[in-house]
Write an enzyme that holds these catalytic residues in place. Structure first.
Site, PDB file in Angstrom:
ATOM      1  N   SER A 127     -13.116  73.016  36.220  1.00 20.74           N
ATOM      2  CA  SER A 127     -11.673  72.596  36.198  1.00 20.74           C
ATOM      3  C   SER A 127     -11.208  71.834  35.031  1.00 20.74           C
ATOM      4  CB  SER A 127     -11.394  71.721  37.532  1.00 20.74           C
ATOM      5  OG  SER A 127     -10.240  71.256  37.212  1.00 20.74           O
TER       6      SER A 127
ATOM      7  N   TYR B 156     -12.197  63.923  42.428  1.00 26.00           N
ATOM      8  CA  TYR B 156     -12.303  65.409  42.329  1.00 26.00           C
ATOM      9  C   TYR B 156     -12.636  65.768  40.981  1.00 26.00           C
ATOM     10  CZ  TYR B 156     -10.599  69.961  41.179  1.00 26.00           C
ATOM     11  OH  TYR B 156     -10.714  71.254  40.710  1.00 26.00           O
TER      12      TYR B 156
ATOM     13  N   LYS C 227     -16.354  67.520  39.817  1.00 27.11           N
ATOM     14  CA  LYS C 227     -16.709  68.748  39.042  1.00 27.11           C
ATOM     15  C   LYS C 227     -17.395  68.290  37.925  1.00 27.11           C
ATOM     16  CE  LYS C 227     -14.390  71.845  41.489  1.00 27.11           C
ATOM     17  NZ  LYS C 227     -14.901  73.162  41.833  1.00 27.11           N
TER      18      LYS C 227
HETATM   19  C1  UD1 Z   1      -3.741  69.570  39.316  1.00 26.95           C
HETATM   20  C2  UD1 Z   1      -4.783  68.507  39.404  1.00 26.95           C
HETATM   21  C3  UD1 Z   1      -5.918  69.197  38.684  1.00 26.95           C
HETATM   22  C4  UD1 Z   1      -6.365  70.479  38.830  1.00 26.95           C
HETATM   23  C5  UD1 Z   1      -5.007  71.414  38.478  1.00 26.95           C
HETATM   24  C6  UD1 Z   1      -5.116  72.871  38.998  1.00 26.95           C
HETATM   25  C7  UD1 Z   1      -3.446  66.404  40.038  1.00 26.95           C
HETATM   26  C8  UD1 Z   1      -3.444  65.155  39.380  1.00 26.95           C
HETATM   27  N1  UD1 Z   1      -4.429  67.088  38.971  1.00 26.95           N
HETATM   28  O1  UD1 Z   1      -3.012  69.298  38.074  1.00 26.95           O
HETATM   29  O2  UD1 Z   1      -6.936  68.140  39.093  1.00 26.95           O
HETATM   30  O3  UD1 Z   1      -7.123  70.750  38.259  1.00 26.95           O
HETATM   31  O4  UD1 Z   1      -3.970  70.735  39.614  1.00 26.95           O
HETATM   32  O5  UD1 Z   1      -5.358  73.278  40.191  1.00 26.95           O
HETATM   33  O6  UD1 Z   1      -3.164  66.613  40.838  1.00 26.95           O
HETATM   34  N2  UD1 Z   1       4.718  68.754  39.636  1.00 26.95           N
HETATM   35  C9  UD1 Z   1       6.078  68.277  39.965  1.00 26.95           C
HETATM   36  N3  UD1 Z   1       6.283  68.377  41.260  1.00 26.95           N
HETATM   37  C10 UD1 Z   1       5.503  68.952  42.244  1.00 26.95           C
HETATM   38  C11 UD1 Z   1       4.208  69.148  41.973  1.00 26.95           C
HETATM   39  C12 UD1 Z   1       3.866  69.306  40.599  1.00 26.95           C
HETATM   40  O7  UD1 Z   1       7.030  67.846  39.115  1.00 26.95           O
HETATM   41  O8  UD1 Z   1       6.009  68.939  43.618  1.00 26.95           O
HETATM   42  C13 UD1 Z   1       4.368  68.623  38.094  1.00 26.95           C
HETATM   43  C14 UD1 Z   1       3.201  67.680  37.945  1.00 26.95           C
HETATM   44  O9  UD1 Z   1       3.645  66.441  37.529  1.00 26.95           O
HETATM   45  C15 UD1 Z   1       2.637  68.385  36.636  1.00 26.95           C
HETATM   46  C16 UD1 Z   1       3.083  70.003  37.003  1.00 26.95           C
HETATM   47  O10 UD1 Z   1       3.856  70.079  37.810  1.00 26.95           O
HETATM   48  O11 UD1 Z   1       3.319  68.282  35.377  1.00 26.95           O
HETATM   49  C17 UD1 Z   1       1.900  70.647  37.467  1.00 26.95           C
HETATM   50  O12 UD1 Z   1       1.271  69.746  38.519  1.00 26.95           O
HETATM   51  P1  UD1 Z   1       0.035  70.414  39.479  1.00 26.95           P
HETATM   52  O13 UD1 Z   1       0.532  71.815  39.820  1.00 26.95           O
HETATM   53  O14 UD1 Z   1      -0.200  69.522  40.696  1.00 26.95           O
HETATM   54  O15 UD1 Z   1      -0.917  70.775  38.485  1.00 26.95           O
HETATM   55  P2  UD1 Z   1      -1.765  69.430  37.666  1.00 26.95           P
HETATM   56  O16 UD1 Z   1      -1.163  68.279  38.037  1.00 26.95           O
HETATM   57  O17 UD1 Z   1      -1.804  70.094  36.275  1.00 26.95           O
END
Ligand code: UD1
Length: 366
Positions: free
Chosen positions: A144, A168, A172
Site C-alpha cells: 500500500s 495498518y 504492511k
Molecule cells: C486510505 C487509507 C490508506 C489506504 C488507501 C487506499 C486512511 C487515512 N488512509 O487512503 O491507508 O492505503 O485508503 O485504500 O484512511 N474523503 C472524503 N470523504 C470521505 C472519504 C474520503 O473527503 O467520506 C477524502 C479523504 O480525505 C482523501 C480522499 O477522499 O482526501 C481519499 O480518501 P480515501 O479513499 O479514504 O483514501 P486515502 O485517505 O488516500
C-alpha cells in the site's frame, strides 16, 4: 466440481516460468475478487482462501458468471490457521500466491492495533511458513501507498523513504521488511510487492465491485452509496489543504488495472531474484471535488456533499511516480477516473445494497 469444467489451457505465457495454479488469499474481497476474474480470464487455475471477515461468499457466483469458468476451489479459513492452510497446499499444486488477505481500515487499526498486527503480520508469516513447507516460494504481495505516510506531494517513487503513520500502514511495512529479509537470506524466494495508491472502480459488467461492511471509509464507495440514496450526503474531509481547490489530492487507479498488474507480476516473478517493489498508480493527482464532479457526471446528477473538518491522519497530497513498473515490464494502467466512476456507479446502481441483499430497493434519492 466437474474436473472437465475446470480444465483449461493457458494461452500466451511469455516466459519459461508459467505459473498455472495461483492461490489467492482474500479472494472474496474487493481486489481479490477482481483478481480472480482476471486470472480466470487469462487461463489460470484459481484457488481461494478467505475468512469472509470483510467480504461475502456470494461474490464467487458472480466471479464465475463473468469469467464463464469455475474457481478451482474456495476454502473458508483464516490464514493464521496453519493446519487448515496446509491442507489446502497439500490438496493443490500451487505455483504462486497472490496475497491480498488483510485488515485494511486505517480507522479500525487505530482502535484495535494488536488485531491488525496479528492478522496482517501474523497472517503473512503463517502463509510464508506454510508455503515453505510445501515448496512454494513465489509471492505477489498486496502492499500500500500508506507506507509513504506524509512523504510530501511527490510524485513518490519507490525510493521515497517510508514513514508509516498508523498500525495498518505499519503492518504492511513490517510485512515488506520481513519479505525483503527472507529474500536476502534464502535464494529460493522471489517476491513482488505492489504498492498501490487508491484503487477504485469496479468490473465493467456491474456484477462485481466494492461492497464494504458498514460505513465506507474510502471516498469512492461512500460517494456511490450517496448517489444511490443509501446515505444523505458525502462529507468532504477538509477544504483547507494547500491544494488547488483545498481538498485532498490522491492518485486513483482502476481496480481492473491494479489486478492486471498483479497478474502481469506473476510472469515477471522470476525475472530477478529476491524482492522487488513497484508503485501502482496513474501518476495523476485528483482532488476530492474532482472525483465528486466526475462521479456526478457518471451518475447523471449532482451528488450532494458538504465540507467538513479534516480527517485525522489524512495527508494533503499523495501521488505516485509509477513509471518504474512501465520501464520494467512495459505495462501501464489504461483506465482513467471517468472509467472508474462509470464502473463504480454501474455496480452501485445495479446492486444498491451490495452482494448480500441486492434485491432490496434503495431509499428515495435526495
Ligand atoms: C486510505 C487509507 C490508506 C489506504 C488507501 C487506499 C486512511 C487515512 N488512509 O487512503 O491507508 O492505503 O485508503 O485504500 O484512511 N474523503 C472524503 N470523504 C470521505 C472519504 C474520503 O473527503 O467520506 C477524502 C479523504 O480525505 C482523501 C480522499 O477522499 O482526501 C481519499 O480518501 P480515501 O479513499 O479514504 O483514501 P486515502 O485517505 O488516500
Amino acid at each position: 466440481m466437474d474436473k472437465d469444467r475446470r480444465a483449461h489451457t493457458r494461452q500466451g505465457a511469455a516466459s519459461p516460468w508459467a505459473p498455472s495454479t495461483v492461490l489467492v488469499t482474500g479472494g472474496a474481497g474487493f481486489l481479490g475478487s477482481h483478481a480472480c476474474v482476471d486470472l480466470l480470464d487469462h487461463g489460470y487455475e484459481v484457488i481461494v482462501v478467505d475468512d469472509y471477515i470483510n467480504s461475502r461468499p456470494q461474490v464467487f457466483a458472480r466471479v464465475e458468471r463473468i469469467a464463464g469458468r469455475f474457481v478451482g476451489a474456495v476454502y473458508e479459513l483464516d490464514i493464521r490457521d496453519r493446519r487448515a492452510l496446509s491442507a489446502v497446499f497439500a490438496r493443490h499444486s500451487v505455483d504462486a500466491v497472490m496475497h491480498f488477505a488483510s485488515l485494511k481500515s486505517v480507522n479500525a487499526s487505530l482502535e484495535t492495533p494488536v488485531e491488525h498486527y496479528d492478522t496482517n503480520v501474523g497472517g503473512t508469516t503463517s502463509l510464508l511458513r506454510t508455503m515453505h513447507e510445501h515448496g512454494v516460494h513465489r509471492l505477489v504481495f498486496s502492499s500500500s501507498c500508506s507506507l509513504y505516510g506524509d512523504a510530501g506531494p511527490g510524485p513518490l517513487d519507490e525510493s521515497t523513504p517510508t514513514r508509516p503513520r498508523n498500525p495498518y500502514a505499519f503492518s504492511k511495512w513490517v510485512c515488506e521488511r520481513i519479505l525483503a529479509d527472507i529474500c536476502r537470506h534464502r535464494p529460493e524466494y522471489t517476491v513482488l510487492s505492489l504498492r498501490y495508491f487508491n484503487p477504485a472502480g469496479a468490473h465493467p459488467s456491474g456484477l462485481l465491485g466494492e461492497d464494504p461492511r458498514g460505513v465506507p471509509d474510502n471516498l469512492m464507495p461512500h460517494l456511490a452509496q450517496v448517489a444511490v440514496g443509501r446515505r444523505e450526503r458525502l462529507e468532504v474531509f477538509g477544504a483547507d489543504y494547500p491544494t488547488p481547490d483545498g481538498t485532498g489530492v490522491r492518485d486513483y487507479i482502476h481496480v481492473m488495472d491494479a489486478v492486471e498488474a498483479h497478474r502481469v507480476a506473476l510472469d515477471h516473478l522470476v525475472d530477478a531474484p529476491g524482492m522487488r517493489v513497484f508503485n501502482l498508480g496513474l501518476g495523476q493527482g485528483r482532488s476530492v471535488l474532482d472525483v465528486v464532479s466526475v462521479f456526478s457526471e457518471a451518475c447523471g446528477r449532482q451528488v450532494p456533499y458538504e465540507i467538513g473538518p479534516r480527517r485525522p491522519g489524512d495527508v494533503a497530497v499523495r501521488v505516485a511516480d509509477a513509471s518504474a513498473v512501465t520501464r520494467a515490464w512495459g505495462w501501464r494502467p489504461t483506465r482513467d477516473l471517468v472509467d472508474m466512476c462509470r464502473d463504480a456507479w454501474r455496480f452501485q446502481e445495479l446492486n444498491p445494497y451490495g452482494y448480500a441483499d441486492s434485491d432490496r430497493r434503495p431509499k428515495p434519492k435526495h
